[in-house]
Design an enzyme around this catalytic site. Structure first.
Site, PDB file in Angstrom:
ATOM      1  N   LYS A  44      62.951   1.718  10.225  1.00 36.05           N
ATOM      2  CA  LYS A  44      61.539   2.119  10.230  1.00 36.05           C
ATOM      3  C   LYS A  44      61.351   3.291  11.180  1.00 36.05           C
ATOM      4  O   LYS A  44      61.635   3.201  12.372  1.00 36.05           O
ATOM      5  CB  LYS A  44      60.605   0.980  10.643  1.00 36.05           C
ATOM      6  CG  LYS A  44      59.151   1.359  10.327  1.00 36.05           C
ATOM      7  CD  LYS A  44      58.114   0.595  11.089  1.00 36.05           C
ATOM      8  CE  LYS A  44      57.861   1.107  12.473  1.00 36.05           C
ATOM      9  NZ  LYS A  44      57.198   2.439  12.540  1.00 36.05           N
TER      10      LYS A  44
ATOM     11  N   THR B   9      58.347   0.089  26.779  1.00 35.24           N
ATOM     12  CA  THR B   9      58.708  -1.232  27.291  1.00 35.24           C
ATOM     13  C   THR B   9      57.759  -2.295  26.749  1.00 35.24           C
ATOM     14  O   THR B   9      58.185  -3.395  26.389  1.00 35.24           O
ATOM     15  CB  THR B   9      58.725  -1.201  28.838  1.00 35.24           C
ATOM     16  OG1 THR B   9      59.782  -0.311  29.241  1.00 35.24           O
ATOM     17  CG2 THR B   9      58.982  -2.567  29.439  1.00 35.24           C
TER      18      THR B   9
ATOM     19  N   GLY C 243      58.793  -3.044  23.309  1.00 36.26           N
ATOM     20  CA  GLY C 243      60.103  -3.701  23.393  1.00 36.26           C
ATOM     21  C   GLY C 243      59.956  -5.200  23.627  1.00 36.26           C
ATOM     22  O   GLY C 243      60.660  -6.014  23.022  1.00 36.26           O
TER      23      GLY C 243
ATOM     24  N   GLU D  41      66.113   0.106  23.935  1.00 33.43           N
ATOM     25  CA  GLU D  41      66.208   1.309  24.779  1.00 33.43           C
ATOM     26  C   GLU D  41      64.774   1.702  25.084  1.00 33.43           C
ATOM     27  O   GLU D  41      64.053   2.161  24.205  1.00 33.43           O
ATOM     28  CB  GLU D  41      66.983   2.384  24.016  1.00 33.43           C
ATOM     29  CG  GLU D  41      67.566   3.432  24.916  1.00 33.43           C
ATOM     30  CD  GLU D  41      66.669   4.634  25.006  1.00 33.43           C
ATOM     31  OE1 GLU D  41      65.817   4.651  25.934  1.00 33.43           O
ATOM     32  OE2 GLU D  41      66.797   5.518  24.149  1.00 33.43           O
TER      33      GLU D  41
ATOM     34  N   CYS E 134      62.626   9.547  27.481  1.00 35.37           N
ATOM     35  CA  CYS E 134      62.652   8.265  28.190  1.00 35.37           C
ATOM     36  C   CYS E 134      63.352   8.411  29.535  1.00 35.37           C
ATOM     37  O   CYS E 134      63.058   7.704  30.474  1.00 35.37           O
ATOM     38  CB  CYS E 134      63.330   7.212  27.335  1.00 35.37           C
ATOM     39  SG  CYS E 134      64.854   7.795  26.616  1.00 35.37           S
TER      40      CYS E 134
ATOM     41  N   GLU F 245      55.392   5.716  33.323  1.00 34.94           N
ATOM     42  CA  GLU F 245      56.000   6.750  32.490  1.00 34.94           C
ATOM     43  C   GLU F 245      54.868   7.621  31.929  1.00 34.94           C
ATOM     44  O   GLU F 245      54.048   7.154  31.143  1.00 34.94           O
ATOM     45  CB  GLU F 245      56.758   6.062  31.351  1.00 34.94           C
ATOM     46  CG  GLU F 245      57.532   7.001  30.493  1.00 34.94           C
ATOM     47  CD  GLU F 245      58.428   6.272  29.495  1.00 34.94           C
ATOM     48  OE1 GLU F 245      57.905   5.463  28.701  1.00 34.94           O
ATOM     49  OE2 GLU F 245      59.641   6.523  29.496  1.00 34.94           O
TER      50      GLU F 245
HETATM   51  P1  NAI Z   1      55.935   2.449  20.779  1.00 33.48           P
HETATM   52  O1  NAI Z   1      57.005   1.804  21.558  1.00 33.48           O
HETATM   53  O2  NAI Z   1      54.714   1.641  20.520  1.00 33.48           O
HETATM   54  O3  NAI Z   1      56.527   2.926  19.355  1.00 33.48           O
HETATM   55  C1  NAI Z   1      57.905   3.119  19.112  1.00 33.48           C
HETATM   56  C2  NAI Z   1      58.250   2.539  17.758  1.00 33.48           C
HETATM   57  O4  NAI Z   1      57.892   1.156  17.730  1.00 33.48           O
HETATM   58  C3  NAI Z   1      57.493   3.183  16.594  1.00 33.48           C
HETATM   59  O5  NAI Z   1      58.322   3.212  15.470  1.00 33.48           O
HETATM   60  C4  NAI Z   1      56.353   2.206  16.368  1.00 33.48           C
HETATM   61  O6  NAI Z   1      55.832   2.247  15.060  1.00 33.48           O
HETATM   62  C5  NAI Z   1      57.035   0.878  16.637  1.00 33.48           C
HETATM   63  N1  NAI Z   1      56.117  -0.202  17.013  1.00 33.48           N
HETATM   64  C6  NAI Z   1      54.935  -0.110  17.671  1.00 33.48           C
HETATM   65  N2  NAI Z   1      54.357  -1.321  17.783  1.00 33.48           N
HETATM   66  C7  NAI Z   1      55.201  -2.209  17.190  1.00 33.48           C
HETATM   67  C8  NAI Z   1      55.165  -3.620  16.963  1.00 33.48           C
HETATM   68  N3  NAI Z   1      54.122  -4.368  17.355  1.00 33.48           N
HETATM   69  N4  NAI Z   1      56.201  -4.205  16.312  1.00 33.48           N
HETATM   70  C9  NAI Z   1      57.250  -3.466  15.909  1.00 33.48           C
HETATM   71  N5  NAI Z   1      57.332  -2.136  16.062  1.00 33.48           N
HETATM   72  C10 NAI Z   1      56.329  -1.509  16.709  1.00 33.48           C
HETATM   73  O7  NAI Z   1      55.601   3.810  21.498  1.00 33.48           O
HETATM   74  P2  NAI Z   1      54.320   4.778  21.279  1.00 33.48           P
HETATM   75  O8  NAI Z   1      53.102   3.931  21.091  1.00 33.48           O
HETATM   76  O9  NAI Z   1      54.659   5.764  20.246  1.00 33.48           O
HETATM   77  O10 NAI Z   1      54.262   5.514  22.678  1.00 33.48           O
HETATM   78  C11 NAI Z   1      53.742   4.838  23.826  1.00 33.48           C
HETATM   79  C12 NAI Z   1      54.563   5.181  25.044  1.00 33.48           C
HETATM   80  O11 NAI Z   1      55.873   4.665  24.886  1.00 33.48           O
HETATM   81  C13 NAI Z   1      54.778   6.660  25.291  1.00 33.48           C
HETATM   82  O12 NAI Z   1      53.695   7.242  25.949  1.00 33.48           O
HETATM   83  C14 NAI Z   1      56.011   6.639  26.136  1.00 33.48           C
HETATM   84  O13 NAI Z   1      55.663   6.362  27.464  1.00 33.48           O
HETATM   85  C15 NAI Z   1      56.803   5.477  25.574  1.00 33.48           C
HETATM   86  N6  NAI Z   1      57.850   5.915  24.618  1.00 33.48           N
HETATM   87  C16 NAI Z   1      59.150   5.828  25.008  1.00 33.48           C
HETATM   88  C17 NAI Z   1      60.148   6.276  24.171  1.00 33.48           C
HETATM   89  C18 NAI Z   1      61.580   6.227  24.563  1.00 33.48           C
HETATM   90  O14 NAI Z   1      62.347   7.081  24.157  1.00 33.48           O
HETATM   91  N7  NAI Z   1      62.019   5.211  25.289  1.00 33.48           N
HETATM   92  C19 NAI Z   1      59.859   6.876  22.871  1.00 33.48           C
HETATM   93  C20 NAI Z   1      58.458   6.864  22.520  1.00 33.48           C
HETATM   94  C21 NAI Z   1      57.509   6.403  23.387  1.00 33.48           C
END
Ligand code: NAI
Ligand code: MG
Length: 541
Positions: free
Chosen positions: A232, A287, A290, A308, A342, A439
């Protein structure tokens, strides 16, 4: 302090503003064409000389399930945007639980009955290599699509991310026929061997900051080990994964082995994380999310999960090094990819003896940063990914100001459309400020002063995260002390963001569980089976 803030708000980073307009105009002037199924096109012929835009077209917007592009079960679509302007560039099939069910069924069948896990590892390796060749052939177009949908500088996508993508698939193609178990010298009269078998159907959820690289980190090892996949993509960046998944099928990947579903997290993502027929889950993102997916996995079928997650990485500048080089490296460690990393070096710890000089030079460097249309040559920083992230970054800047950090430069929006943020530098940052703890995921550098190594070790480790760290020193003893004391999955010494395919990556503490890349990622996608056979027929046979 107020005067300093106001004057610094007036100083602006270099802003290549002239370049923002033309690329958007390409589309609105009608030189681009919009066709059915949300397909939009523009070509080099329409580009100005300043812009480096190879011909690119959005051709794939549906789910890729069982080797076919299909509409969402509900018929729904959602918009994909160009972060330079916020304008809609495509309408993409919106997946939810039913689409995930269909994709998982296809992956299940391809695993249980299909040729992939049973195929000779050499054949699997050759398909991965053919795929890498096809990506290389289409890399200009893929880099352009990545920039169009993500906003990262085109030169960055083309010169570093696409080559790394190809390298990752070469690397894992090399592993496909070298994965094997052991013979085990167990006590007793038994021949004991271990078989390293693929784990089954892998669910993979990726974020938007490096859409192609995250695809490669996850898909490469999973396929090399003989698994099938439902991936996804992030709702912000669905386009390049669909494109490369199409290339995978051209390279000979059997249908159902790699299925790509677009859609939102709480619907499609949650359905994948909690699916009973998914044998393993790999996630990259925040996180908070996660924790949600880990819980969904635990509550459903206890599928193993690799995570991650976020970070708040220290970058430690000791007093003995070349300050100009330290400034440049610390700048890169934080501002790379619009600060949307990240592992961004988001707490710059500087020894008190060099602090003032470092600060002055860091501010000048940030003011020189070239922000503008990411398709323009020489642009170092494009827009943030979307309105939500843009507003989040501005809120953190406001919080830094409110908590009495000194705003050295930047602090606001650049231009009046799209999601461009001024390169921002805060000094006098204290450990307990929100900007030193959370972050931010944006172009906001926080500079903190330290006195000695023991102190900086304690402070660098005083975070819930532990993804990465940077150390800048010429002193081998200092380097050895810091690399061993820092609680982080990666420590870069006199370098930063080195992402070779063979180097493992992952976090301590709340930055995640497990490692990706390198040999370490293979374990995420393998089961170990112990096979025990008596050496002599036992009496009862
Ligand atoms: P997110 O962690 O919510 O989204 C990342 C992925 O998880 C996307 O594919 C999203 O559709 C999916 N996702 C979201 N909610 C989910 C759920 N309930 N069940 C399963 N999958 C789910 O991150 P988001 O909202 O895009 O960004 C929020 C913050 O997260 C950013 O401001 C940043 O601080 C951090 N982030 C960290 C990343 C990294 O590389 N570790 C990458 C993107 C965001
Ligand atoms: Mg989220």
């Amino acid at each position: 302090m107020a005067a300093r803030r106001i004057s610094s708000l007036l100083s602006r980073a270099v802003y290549a503003s002239s370049s923002i307009g033309p690329a958007s105009l390409l589309l609105s002037r009608g030189r681009g064409s919009v066709r059915g199924n949300g397909i939009k096109k523009f070509s080099t012929a329409a580009a100005t000389e300043e812009l480096i835009i190879p011909p690119v077209q959005i051709s794939y917007t549906k789910h890729l399930i069982n080797g076919q592009f299909v509409d969402a079960a509900s018929g729904k679509t959602f918009p994909a945007h160009d972060p330079r302007s916020g304008e809609v560039i495509a309408h993409v099939a919106e997946g939810d639980a039913e689409d995930i069910n269909r994709a998982v069924s296809a992956a299940r069948k391809a695993f249980d009955e299909g040729p992939w896990p049973k195929m000779s590892p050499y054949e699997r390796s050759r398909i991965l290599l053919r795929f890498a060749d096809l990506v290389e052939k289409h890399s200009d177009e893929l880099a352009a699509l990545e920039t169009w949908n993500n906003g990262k500088p085109y030169e960055q996508a083309a010169k570093s991310e696409l080559p790394l993508f190809v390298r990752l698939f070469h690397y894992y193609a090399g592993w496909a026929d070298k994965i094997h178990g052991l013979t085990v010298p167990a006590d007793g009269d038994h021949h004991v061997q271990t078989l390293h078998e693929p784990i089954g159907v892998a669910g993979q959820i990726i974020p938007w900051n490096f859409p192609l690289i995250m695809f490669a980190w996850k898909v490469g090892p999973a396929l090399a080990c003989g698994n099938t996949i439902v991936l996804k993509t992030a709702e912000q960046t669905p386009l390049t994964a669909l494109y490369v998944a199409k290339l995978f099928h051209e390279a000979g990947l059997p249908p159902g082995v790699l299925n790509v579903v677009s859609g939102y997290g709480p619907t499609a993502g949650a359905a994948l994380a909690s699916h009973m027929d998914v044998d393993k889950l790999a996630f990259t993102g925040s996180t908070d999310t996660g924790k949600i997916v880990l819980e969904l996995a635990a509550r459903s079928n206890l599928k193993p999960v690799t995570l991650e997650l976020g970070g708040k990485s220290p970058f430690i500048v000791c007093e003995d090094g070349d300050i100009d080089k330290a400034v440049e490296l610390a700048h890169f460690a934080l501002f790379f990819n619009q600060g949307q990393c990240c592992c961004a070096g988001s707490r710059t710890f500087v020894h008190e003896r060099v602090y003032d000089e470092f600060l002055e030079k860091s501010k000048k460097r940030a003011l020189r940063r070239v922000v503008g249309d990411p398709f323009k040559k020489g642009v170092e920083q494009g827009p943030q990914i979307d309105e939500e992230q843009f507003q989040k970054v501005l809120r953190y800047i406001r919080s830094g100001i409110d908590s009495n950090a000194t705003l050295e430069c930047g602090g606001g929006r650049l231009g009046n459309k799209g999601y461009f943020v001024e390169p921002t530098v805060f000094s006098d940052v204290k450990d307990d400020m929100l900007i030193a703890q959370d972050e931010i995921f944006g172009p906001v550098q926080s500079i903190l002063k330290f006195k000695d190594i023991d102190e900086v070790i304690k402070r660098a480790n005083a975070t819930r995260y532990g993804l990465a760290a940077g150390v800048f020193t010429k002193n081998i003893n200092t380097a050895n002390t810091l690399t061993r004391a820092l609680r982080a999955g990666t420590v870069w010494v006199n370098c930063f963001d080195v992402f070779d395919a063979a180097i493992p990556f992952g976090g301590y503490k709340m930055s995640g569980i497990g490692r990706e890349k390198g040999i370490y990622s293979l374990n995420n996608y393998l089961q170990v089976k112990a096979v025990v056979t008596p050496l002599k027929n036992p009496a009862w046979l």
